[in-house]
Design a protein around this motif. Structure first.
Motif, PDB file in Angstrom:
ATOM      1  N   GLY A 131       0.813  -1.216   0.000  1.00 19.37           N
ATOM      2  CA  GLY A 131       0.000   0.000   0.000  1.00 19.37           C
ATOM      3  C   GLY A 131       0.844   1.263   0.000  1.00 19.37           C
ATOM      4  N   ALA A 132       1.906   1.271   0.781  1.00 18.16           N
ATOM      5  CA  ALA A 132       2.793   2.439   0.823  1.00 18.16           C
ATOM      6  C   ALA A 132       3.476   2.653  -0.524  1.00 18.16           C
ATOM      7  CB  ALA A 132       3.835   2.271   1.924  1.00 18.16           C
ATOM      8  N   VAL A 133       3.855   1.567  -1.178  1.00 18.83           N
ATOM      9  CA  VAL A 133       4.485   1.685  -2.496  1.00 18.83           C
ATOM     10  C   VAL A 133       3.461   2.186  -3.513  1.00 18.83           C
ATOM     11  CG1 VAL A 133       5.638   0.426  -4.372  1.00 18.83           C
ATOM     12  CG2 VAL A 133       6.256  -0.036  -1.983  1.00 18.83           C
ATOM     13  N   ALA A 134       2.222   1.704  -3.429  1.00 22.89           N
ATOM     14  CA  ALA A 134       1.165   2.186  -4.334  1.00 22.89           C
ATOM     15  C   ALA A 134       0.968   3.685  -4.158  1.00 22.89           C
ATOM     16  CB  ALA A 134      -0.135   1.428  -4.070  1.00 22.89           C
ATOM     17  N   LEU A 135       0.952   4.141  -2.926  1.00 19.78           N
ATOM     18  CA  LEU A 135       0.809   5.571  -2.637  1.00 19.78           C
ATOM     19  C   LEU A 135       1.991   6.348  -3.222  1.00 19.78           C
ATOM     20  CD1 LEU A 135      -0.835   7.784  -1.179  1.00 19.78           C
ATOM     21  CD2 LEU A 135       0.529   7.279   0.866  1.00 19.78           C
ATOM     22  N   SER A 139      -0.717   5.939  -7.111  1.00 21.54           N
ATOM     23  CA  SER A 139      -1.971   5.202  -7.290  1.00 21.54           C
ATOM     24  C   SER A 139      -2.293   4.434  -6.020  1.00 21.54           C
ATOM     25  CB  SER A 139      -1.861   4.243  -8.486  1.00 21.54           C
ATOM     26  OG  SER A 139      -1.636   4.939  -9.668  1.00 21.54           O
ATOM     27  N   PRO A 140      -2.774   5.117  -4.986  1.00 21.18           N
ATOM     28  CA  PRO A 140      -2.954   4.480  -3.682  1.00 21.18           C
ATOM     29  C   PRO A 140      -3.867   3.262  -3.670  1.00 21.18           C
ATOM     30  CG  PRO A 140      -3.882   6.708  -3.697  1.00 21.18           C
ATOM     31  CD  PRO A 140      -3.181   6.511  -4.995  1.00 21.18           C
ATOM     32  N   ARG A 141      -4.729   3.135  -4.652  1.00 18.76           N
ATOM     33  CA  ARG A 141      -5.655   1.992  -4.687  1.00 18.76           C
ATOM     34  C   ARG A 141      -5.097   0.825  -5.507  1.00 18.76           C
ATOM     35  NH1 ARG A 141     -11.360   4.547  -5.958  1.00 18.76           N
ATOM     36  NH2 ARG A 141     -11.923   2.363  -5.821  1.00 18.76           N
ATOM     37  N   VAL A 146       0.776  -3.228  -7.623  1.00 15.53           N
ATOM     38  CA  VAL A 146       2.123  -3.165  -7.043  1.00 15.53           C
ATOM     39  C   VAL A 146       2.637  -4.581  -6.816  1.00 15.53           C
ATOM     40  CG1 VAL A 146       3.460  -2.535  -4.989  1.00 15.53           C
ATOM     41  CG2 VAL A 146       1.907  -0.874  -6.041  1.00 15.53           C
ATOM     42  N   GLY A 147       1.781  -5.445  -6.300  1.00 15.79           N
ATOM     43  CA  GLY A 147       2.166  -6.849  -6.104  1.00 15.79           C
ATOM     44  C   GLY A 147       2.571  -7.502  -7.410  1.00 15.79           C
ATOM     45  N   THR A 148       1.822  -7.234  -8.462  1.00 14.76           N
ATOM     46  CA  THR A 148       2.152  -7.788  -9.776  1.00 14.76           C
ATOM     47  C   THR A 148       3.470  -7.219 -10.285  1.00 14.76           C
ATOM     48  OG1 THR A 148      -0.182  -8.120 -10.301  1.00 14.76           O
ATOM     49  CG2 THR A 148       1.343  -8.018 -12.167  1.00 14.76           C
ATOM     50  N   ALA A 149       3.674  -5.924 -10.099  1.00 13.30           N
ATOM     51  CA  ALA A 149       4.926  -5.300 -10.538  1.00 13.30           C
ATOM     52  C   ALA A 149       6.115  -5.922  -9.814  1.00 13.30           C
ATOM     53  CB  ALA A 149       4.889  -3.795 -10.294  1.00 13.30           C
TER      54      ALA A 149
END
Length: 191
Positions: A131-135, A139-141, A146-149
């Protein structure tokens, strides 16, 4: 194969790699190195390191995919990867916290490339949640993205996707296997 035949074959391969490099027809050089997380395949183009692969990925399959995605001119040419191999040795010995090798990011595109860029901002010895990486990637949601990346990161270790964990602090999955991720997190925590 006798030891003498193996030495002759190695010498021929080395001469072929040197000649291909000199003539500018070596598009992807590769080698393997031993590590605490098992044998690693390293591959580089003239632009930089393009792939790090764990043994569980199947090194032959990775080389086949590189031949399709980058160039069919793939050759075992360890010299191009000496610096990367040395930096990995230093990392596993606890003497290196960041990598200073040039990266060829052609295997990453779009949001994945954005995510992988932010992974290098996670300090050595620390972790960040998906979640922190997505933020951080804007793209916080996009936690699953991010997991796929991270799961498809072509440059694990050097681009530290192993530092990304679940929001509850558990490690989660890893391209090199869950044991490899746990070992890397522990290595960094104790250095």
């Amino acid at each position: 194969m006798t030891a003498a035949e193996a030495a002759t074959l190695d010498a021929l391969r080395s001469r072929l790699a040197d000649r291909a490099e000199a003539e500018g027809v070596l598009d992807v050089a590769w080698r393997t190195v031993d590590s605490p997380v098992g044998p690693l395949l390293l591959a580089a183009t003239e632009a930089g390191l393009v792939r790090v692969a764990f043994d569980v990925e199947g090194h032959e399959a990775v080389l086949d995919r590189l031949a399709v995605a980058v160039s069919p001119r793939v050759l075992r040419a360890p010299a191009r990867l000496d610096r990367v191999a040395a930096e990995l040795d230093e990392y596993f010995a606890g003497r290196r916290r960041t990598f200073d090798v040039t990266l060829d990011r052609r295997l990453s595109t779009g949001f994945q490339r954005t995510v992988l860029t932010h992974l290098r901002e996670i300090p050595y010895g620390e972790t960040a949640s998906y979640g922190a990486v997505a933020l951080a990637a804007g793209s916080p949601r996009a936690v699953r993205a991010v997991g796929t990346a991270c799961a498809t990161n072509p440059l694990p270790l050097v681009v530290p996707c192993h530092r990304v964990v679940r929001s509850d602090g558990t490690a989660g999955r890893y391209r090199g296997g869950e044991a490899a991720k746990a070992l890397l997190i522990a290595l960094e925590a104790h250095s």
